[in-house]
Design an enzyme around this catalytic site. Structure first.
Site, PDB file in Angstrom:
ATOM      1  CE1 TYR A 237      -3.924   1.863  -0.084  1.00  0.00           C
ATOM      2  CE2 TYR A 237      -3.402   2.644   2.122  1.00  0.00           C
ATOM      3  CZ  TYR A 237      -4.173   2.704   0.985  1.00  0.00           C
ATOM      4  OH  TYR A 237      -5.180   3.622   0.912  1.00  0.00           O
TER       5      TYR A 237
ATOM      6  CE  LYS B  11     -22.968 -20.749 -14.044  1.00  0.00           C
ATOM      7  NZ  LYS B  11     -23.044 -21.607 -15.195  1.00  0.00           N
TER       8      LYS B  11
HETATM    9  C1  LIG Z   1     -25.977 -24.121 -15.991  1.00  0.00           C
HETATM   10  C2  LIG Z   1     -26.517 -22.790 -16.109  1.00  0.00           C
HETATM   11  O1  LIG Z   1     -25.781 -21.862 -16.368  1.00  0.00           O
HETATM   12  C3  LIG Z   1     -27.927 -22.599 -15.972  1.00  0.00           C
HETATM   13  O2  LIG Z   1     -28.672 -23.547 -15.782  1.00  0.00           O
HETATM   14  O3  LIG Z   1     -28.351 -21.434 -16.058  1.00  0.00           O
HETATM   15 MG   LIG Z   2     -26.752 -19.980 -16.219  1.00  0.00          MG
END
Ligand SMILES: CC(=O)C(=O)O
Ligand SMILES: [Mg+2]
Ligand SMILES: NC(=O)C1=CN([C@@H]2O[C@H](COP(=O)(O)OP(=O)(O)OC[C@H]3O[C@@H](n4cnc5c(N)ncnc54)[C@H](OP(=O)(O)O)[C@@H]3O)[C@@H](O)[C@H]2O)C=CC1
Length: 758
Positions: A40, A95
């Site tokens: 920093y 994700k």
């Molecule tokens: C797998 C996925 O991205 C969905 O079912 O929306």
């Molecule tokens: Mg999806």
């Protein structure tokens, strides 16, 4: 598991031990005042000024190049519909987790409260400088189309709407393979796509790009078949409108070859499925609940090739197989876009991978015996470690060839290694080992080929070109097992006990008897012994009928090592054989010796073991930095055991000058450079990373390697036999298939080296 238990389990998983699935972890040191002055103020100003001069420097000094935004407004979350941005967060964190574990890409998940296209696009554009790429997720059609189009046009980093293109790539790869399995022709199959949203439209476009015909495709939305005579269709739906005389899903699926579900749960009934053509292909991809339940579908029709978006059934057709690897390839060449060429390259890379033998570790993860290309395995599994070094290079190459890569890759081999390293160093060393074996495959006799796992290992060795297996054992059992695992290779099978082998057995027996007749062995004894697989196979190596031998899966160590010593014998200048285990640790590969043979080696023995282990490390392309371990450091103790190690170090220095070695040394000093430098700055191991550890006796070595395996999950290759005249290796009792394949690769490389030495 009951539904309510599954629900409880899912909620608990997300809530404990702390809420959510991801966290931010610093990548630089931060323990001292000096570290903080760099991380920093004031140090941080320097990279800021460099980036001000040239924005590209952000890739050099920040995490931008490996950081992807997973962005949603929560309008089409899985098949749950418009549940809002907050409710979409578990999916977006999910994700992020998948990006990290499968492709080592870091993610910030961003949930935006904006359903209006302009507002959403402006928000994403405003935050784009943070990221190397943008993955749009679960945004409903038709807004998703315009949002993606505009962001692609207006940003110079890769932008991909995962539900459109990730899904399209994976399902196209699966469709290509499934059609091939049915023996049908993709240009002729009749396809019904149920759903006309983001995923369905994009998937359909890609199916056309890989050979399906628009006139053979019927699309349905919530109102039924999209016909040309319907009013108020969006431009995307119009593109797929049909003039066929069908109005409902029920009409449309009659005699169809393929059903693609990208809509909602339970809309395909058993009656509809029964009305489809022979060997129907059903991809019921709505999440979490498919258009038809997996078990119901396979109960309804035996000939169905069935896939869902879920991980709990065979054939998971889900974009998880795509987005991590597509972005990996795009980021690695700093692509400005993800274009059609890159998508098609990913389709073929994924589809082709399903046709190669499946690594055993994938079978283990999915609790499968023998996954192989066919109705229940049409595309690779997400945990397949080959995806990381197969799909990103294909995507990166396509980006370069189509002119969207700004940092082209020059050295593909190095890139392959870097990709492997993203999954840990162990993979790299194993790949290097396999590649070396493949460069000049040698004959290798599998002495226990009538055991299923041994045969599976031989199959992989054969199919991947690592070596040329010779299968030893009961011929009938081997043939039966080969059929079971679909091992079709043209391989030699030898059953040492049969009449057919009598001549060879007698010849081997005579040779053996000549060397042992003054050690109490009679010719008849020798003839009897040659019916035993370990004697017969060792004699094969002795006589040059095989280049290497692999055994030990079903017998204890002592009973397999004896024939090796008697029939193969020790190499010139070797007075004792020894064994090393190669441990794949977080700190890199480490060789530990002697782990299985010499109970209490003398200083002279230790010097030889050290030399042999050092040579083995070199065989793996690793410069050995050897630590001779003890409870004592550099002369601190006058105990006999400490003196033995000092004596061994002296001998190694004298006999093998140039080797980097030091001792006697305690394990913590050998492994902690800072500690070593502070206390013993004179040590030859200062500033060198010790990677060969020689133990004072078998107790210490054997206990240590087993503890590393069990406590820290370090993968172990070996014990690797050292000092034999010809390559013969022993696998651990009950080894896994992967362990045996690795040992076979070692045996082949050993045979290559020994034939070079001649
Ligand atoms: C797998 C996925 O991205 C969905 O079912 O929306
Ligand atoms: Mg999806
Ligand atoms: N397995 C995978 O990898 C993926 C699966 N999916 C799944 O696909 C589905 C759709 O996602 P996405 O395209 O992003 O969402 P969208 O909101 O963009 O599209 C949903 C589509 O489903 C249609 N639909 C709703 N009910 C029916 C019905 N009864 N019959 C036929 N069509 C119907 C809608 O019709 P209308 O246009 O009339 O509203 C719309 O076209 C979800 O279940 C999602 O989980 C999505 C991405 C990846």
């Amino acid at each position: 598991m009951s539904k309510s238990r599954a629900r409880q389990e899912a909620l608990l998983y997300h809530a404990k031990p702390k809420p959510g699935k991801i966290e931010v972890v610093p990548t630089k040191k931060y323990t001292t005042q000096r570290d903080l002055a760099l991380a920093y103020s004031p140090g941080v100003a320097e990279p800021c000024l460099e980036i001000e001069k040239d924005k590209k420097n952000a890739y050099k000094y920040t995490s931008k190049g490996n950081l992807v935004a997973v962005i949603s407004n929560g309008t089409a979350v899985l098949g749950l519909g418009n549940i809002g941005p907050e409710a979409s967060k578990p999916v977006m964190e999910g994700k992020g987790l998948l990006f990290k574990i499968f492709a080592d890409i870091d993610v910030f998940d961003i949930e935006v409260d904006a359903t209006d296209v302009d507002k959403f696009v402006e928000t994403v554009k405003a935050i784009a400088p943070t990221f190397g790429g943008i993955n749009l997720e679960d945004i409903k059609a038709p807004e998703a189309f315009e949002i993606e189009r505009r962001l692609k046009e207006e940003l110079d980093i890769p932008v991909m709407h995962d539900d459109q293109h990730g899904t399209a790539i994976i399902s196209a790869a699966a469709l290509k393979n499934a059609v091939e399995i049915t023996g049908k022709d993709i240009s002729k199959v009749q396809i019904v796509v149920n759903g006309a949203g983001a995923a369905a439209i994009s998937c359909s476009k890609l199916y056309l790009a890989i050979g399906a015909k628009k006139e053979n495709l019927v699309m349905c939305d919530s109102k039924g078949v999209i016909r040309k005579d319907r009013d108020n269709l969006t431009s995307e739906k119009t593109e797929f409108a049909t003039d066929k005389d069908v109005t409902s899903l029920e009409d449309a699926v009659k005699d169809a070859d393929v059903f693609i579900g990208l809509s909602i749960a339970d809309v395909l009934t058993p009656k509809m499925l029964l009305s489809m053509n022979d060997t129907p292909i059903v991809f019921a991809m709505a999440n979490p609940n498919p258009e038809i339940d997996y078990n119901l579908a396979i109960k309804t029709r035996k000939d169905v090739i069935m896939a869902t978006g879920r991980s709990d059934h065979p054939n998971q057709v889900n974009n998880v197989l795509g987005f991590p690897f597509i972005f990996r390839g795009a980021l690695d060449v700093r692509a400005t876009k993800i274009n059609e060429e890159m998508k098609i390259a990913a389709v073929h890379a994924i589809a082709d991978l399903a046709k190669f033998p499946v690594p055993e570790q994938v079978n283990l993860v999915y609790d499968e015996k023998n996954l192989s290309f066919g109705e229940d395995y049409i595309i690779p599994k997400p945990f397949d470690p080959r995806l990381i070094y197969t799909v990103p290079p294909a995507v990166a190459k396509a980006a370069m060839e189509s002119g969207v890569a700004t940092e082209p890759i020059e050295n593909w081999e190095k890139y392959g290694d870097e990709l492997m390293e993203r999954l840990g160093t162990g993979n790299k060393i194993i790949r290097m080992l396999h590649n070396r074996a493949k460069s000049d495959p040698k004959r290798i006799v599998f002495a226990e080929a009538d055991h299923l796992d041994v045969l599976k290992a031989a199959q992989i060795v054969h199919d991947e070109g690592i070596g040329i297996p010779i299968l030893l054992g009961n011929r009938e059992i081997i043939l039966e097992l080969m059929e079971e695992i679909d091992f079709t290779g043209d391989v030699e099978i030898i059953d040492p006990k049969t009449r057919e082998q009598k001549e060879r057995r007698d010849c081997y027996a005579k040779k053996y008897w000549k060397t042992r007749q003054r050690k109490g062995i009679k010719l008849l004894d020798a003839q009897k012994l040659m019916r035993e697989r370990n004697y017969f196979s060792a004699m094969m190596v002795n006589q040059g009928d095989s280049d290497a031998l692999l055994t030990g899966y079903s017998r204890n160590y002592a009973s397999v090592v004896k024939p090796m010593l008697e029939l193969i014998g020790m190499d010139m200048g070797v007075t004792r054989v020894a064994a090393t285990n190669l441990m794949l640790t977080k700190r890199g590969p480490m060789f530990l010796a002697d782990t299985t043979i010499n109970i209490d080696p003398t200083a002279k023995d230790l010097a030889k073991i050290t030399q042999l282990t050092g040579m083995l490390a070199k065989m793996f392309g690793i410069t050995p930095n050897i630590a001779m371990l003890s409870f004592s450091n550099f002369g601190a103790s006058d105990n006999e055991n400490a003196k033995k190690i000092r004596e061994a170090v002296k001998l190694v220095h004298k006999q093998y000058p140039g080797v980097i070695i030091d001792g006697e040394i305690q394990a913590d000093f050998a492994l902690n450079s800072a500690l070593l430098k502070k206390e013993f700055p004179f040590s030859k191991l200062v500033d060198k990373k010790a990677n060969v550890l020689i133990f004072p006796n078998l107790d210490a070595a054997n206990i240590s390697y087993k503890m590393m395996k069990e406590l820290y999950g370090a993968e172990s290759i070996g014990p690797i036999m050292l000092g034999l005249k010809k390559p013969a290796h022993i696998v651990q009792l009950g080894s896994s298939v992967d362990e045996m394949v690795n040992m076979a690769a070692i045996a082949v490389v050993d045979a290559q080296n020994k034939s070079k030495k001649k």
